[in-house]
Every structure is written in structure tokens, then in C-alpha cells.
Design an enzyme around this catalytic site. Sequence first.
Site, PDB file in Angstrom:
ATOM      1  N   CYS A  95       0.817  -1.225   0.000  1.00 20.34           N
ATOM      2  CA  CYS A  95       0.000   0.000   0.000  1.00 20.34           C
ATOM      3  C   CYS A  95       0.854   1.281   0.000  1.00 20.34           C
ATOM      4  O   CYS A  95       1.348   1.676  -1.051  1.00 20.34           O
ATOM      5  CB  CYS A  95      -0.955  -0.034   1.175  1.00 20.34           C
ATOM      6  SG  CYS A  95      -2.388   0.996   0.918  1.00 20.34           S
ATOM      7  N   ARG A 132     -12.910   5.712   0.355  1.00 15.99           N
ATOM      8  CA  ARG A 132     -11.687   4.921   0.393  1.00 15.99           C
ATOM      9  C   ARG A 132     -11.988   3.537  -0.201  1.00 15.99           C
ATOM     10  O   ARG A 132     -13.147   3.105  -0.254  1.00 15.99           O
ATOM     11  CB  ARG A 132     -11.201   4.763   1.851  1.00 15.99           C
ATOM     12  CG  ARG A 132     -10.635   6.041   2.440  1.00 15.99           C
ATOM     13  CD  ARG A 132     -10.107   5.812   3.851  1.00 15.99           C
ATOM     14  NE  ARG A 132      -8.909   4.968   3.880  1.00 15.99           N
ATOM     15  CZ  ARG A 132      -7.675   5.405   3.649  1.00 15.99           C
ATOM     16  NH1 ARG A 132      -7.502   6.661   3.300  1.00 15.99           N
ATOM     17  NH2 ARG A 132      -6.642   4.595   3.711  1.00 15.99           N
ATOM     18  N   HIS A 207      -3.363  -5.666   2.548  1.00 15.94           N
ATOM     19  CA  HIS A 207      -2.980  -5.909   3.941  1.00 15.94           C
ATOM     20  C   HIS A 207      -3.559  -7.275   4.323  1.00 15.94           C
ATOM     21  O   HIS A 207      -3.828  -8.103   3.462  1.00 15.94           O
ATOM     22  CB  HIS A 207      -3.601  -4.822   4.841  1.00 15.94           C
ATOM     23  CG  HIS A 207      -3.197  -3.430   4.481  1.00 15.94           C
ATOM     24  ND1 HIS A 207      -1.919  -2.956   4.663  1.00 15.94           N
ATOM     25  CD2 HIS A 207      -3.906  -2.423   3.924  1.00 15.94           C
ATOM     26  CE1 HIS A 207      -1.852  -1.699   4.257  1.00 15.94           C
ATOM     27  NE2 HIS A 207      -3.048  -1.353   3.787  1.00 15.94           N
TER      28      HIS A 207
HETATM   29  N1  GLN Z   1      -2.059   6.766   2.811  1.00 17.73           N
HETATM   30  C1  GLN Z   1      -2.143   5.933   1.615  1.00 17.73           C
HETATM   31  C2  GLN Z   1      -3.570   5.904   1.040  1.00 17.73           C
HETATM   32  O1  GLN Z   1      -4.504   6.303   1.720  1.00 17.73           O
HETATM   33  C3  GLN Z   1      -1.696   4.518   1.948  1.00 17.73           C
HETATM   34  C4  GLN Z   1      -2.688   3.797   2.863  1.00 17.73           C
HETATM   35  C5  GLN Z   1      -2.142   2.458   3.336  1.00 17.73           C
HETATM   36  O2  GLN Z   1      -0.942   2.263   3.415  1.00 17.73           O
HETATM   37  N2  GLN Z   1      -3.058   1.504   3.716  1.00 17.73           N
HETATM   38  O3  GLN Z   1      -3.741   5.431  -0.082  1.00 17.73           O
END
Ligand code: GLN
Length: 263
Positions: A95, A132, A207
Site C-alpha cells: 500500500c 476509500r 494488507h
Molecule cells: N495513505 C495511503 C492511502 O490512503 C496509503 C494507505 C495504506 O498504506 N493503507 O492510499
Amino acid sequence: MELKIGWLYPNLMSTYGDRGNVICLSRRCGWREIEVTTIPLDRETEAEAFNHVDIIVGGGAQDRQQEIVMRDLKGAKADALRHKIEAGTPGVFTCGSPQLLGHYYEPALGQRIEGLGLLDLVSKHPGPDAPRCIGNVVFELTASPLAEEVKSILGTNPVVIGFENHGGRTYLNTAQPLGKVIIGSGNNGEDGMEGAFYHHAIATYSHGPLLPKNPFLADWLIKTALQQKYQRSISLTKLDDSLVVAARAAMFKRLNVTNLLKY
Ligand code: GLN
């Protein structure tokens, strides 16, 4: 035999539980009597330390922490990390990490964060009001030669299960995708691609943490690292993965994709 795991900025890039990847690699080595040392690669680390690691793990982070990391990961340190990956050191970057390995990451707020330019991709957050990408993610591994090598271990096309939580969307230029999305958003929710693969670096939005849920990837990283280090072909002792096979079956059932239940 022994391996050194380099863990990128553990205090800044562990927001989403990716320390589980370090623990999984350590355990799967320990169960095979491979001695493991974990070395933090962070703001207190000199560039020289990067030269001594055999596997690199980078986790996820919020935009703010990514900006702090990139203030540090430049100059000799950035060159050392680039050199390791270009030389074929295996790694798993989740990520926020792969976003920083690309050309740039445009966060939800604030200035563009220039990346290492190692992966030919860019990442852009569509803004604080954009939804998101959160949820279970399932994808078929397609990256070559990773998919073929894992298939030779598993005997079937590997399917990866993960959990994504990102605002940024990633767009590949010439970078090879890691896989083809079956469930979830993947890189951007538009082009059906997930992650990227470059030399022996696995870049993913998954993840979970990724490796305990997909131990064939952990074993691929361990085998590749040992072969790089000892310059000979290595075959790993098979471990009893019945628990993870049952957990994957439960997840495939929950996600109504039991037809994918090949491993
Ligand atoms: N901050 C980055 C985003 O929002 C990475 C998020 C993450 O590592 N899960 O895409």
C-alpha cells in the site's frame, strides 16, 4: 542458514498490521531452523545498513507518515534501496510503501510526494471526500515469473486473499501488474489490476496481513532470498499449513468464491 529481514520505517509504516508479514517470514524461517534477524531501516539507520539485508518488508501508512518517510528516504538511502531491488533482493511492499516506490504519490491534502521512481507507476488520492477502497480483496496472481514459480509449488494457479484500505489510486505505466482483481478495488477500482511486480519485489494493496493468509508468497520470498544469498538452488521443507488452508476456505466461502478453492 540465516536471513536478515530489513523492515522499512516500522514506527511510521505499520498502521495497517503489516508487521504480520515480518512475523510470518520469521516464523516460517524459524520452523525450518533458518536463523532470522530483523533490522529496522528507519530514520536512525545509515544507508550502509541496507546493503546487509536479504528480504525487505515495507508496510502501509497514512499520508502524513508517508510524507515524513520520504523526507528521510532520499540521497544515499534511496540509492541503497533502489540498488537492492534492482539487484533482485526480494521484498513485499504494501500500500503506502509501493506508492513511494513509484514516481510520485499525490495525497488527499498537501503537496505531491516525490517517490523513488523505481516502479513505473503513479498514485493519486482523489481527495478527502472520495470514498476509500476498503474491504476484502481477492486476485489471481499473474505476474511473471512469480505466478509460474508459485504454481510449481502449489500445483495450481495461485489466488491471493487480502484486505485493502487505501484512498490513493495507483496507475501502472510499464510496471507489470501483480495480479488480476476478482473481488475488491485493487490498484484503482477501474482497470482490474492489483499491485505491481518488479525483479523480485512484490507490491500490493493487500494488507491482511498478506503473508499469513498466503503462505506460498512467504515461502517464495524466503526461497528467493536464500538462493540469492547462497547462490544455489534451495528447496524448503514443507510446513503443515492445514490451519491456513481451512482459514482460506472459510474466507472463499464467506466471499462466495468457493470455485476458487484450489489451495
Ligand atoms: N495513505 C495511503 C492511502 O490512503 C496509503 C494507505 C495504506 O498504506 N493503507 O492510499
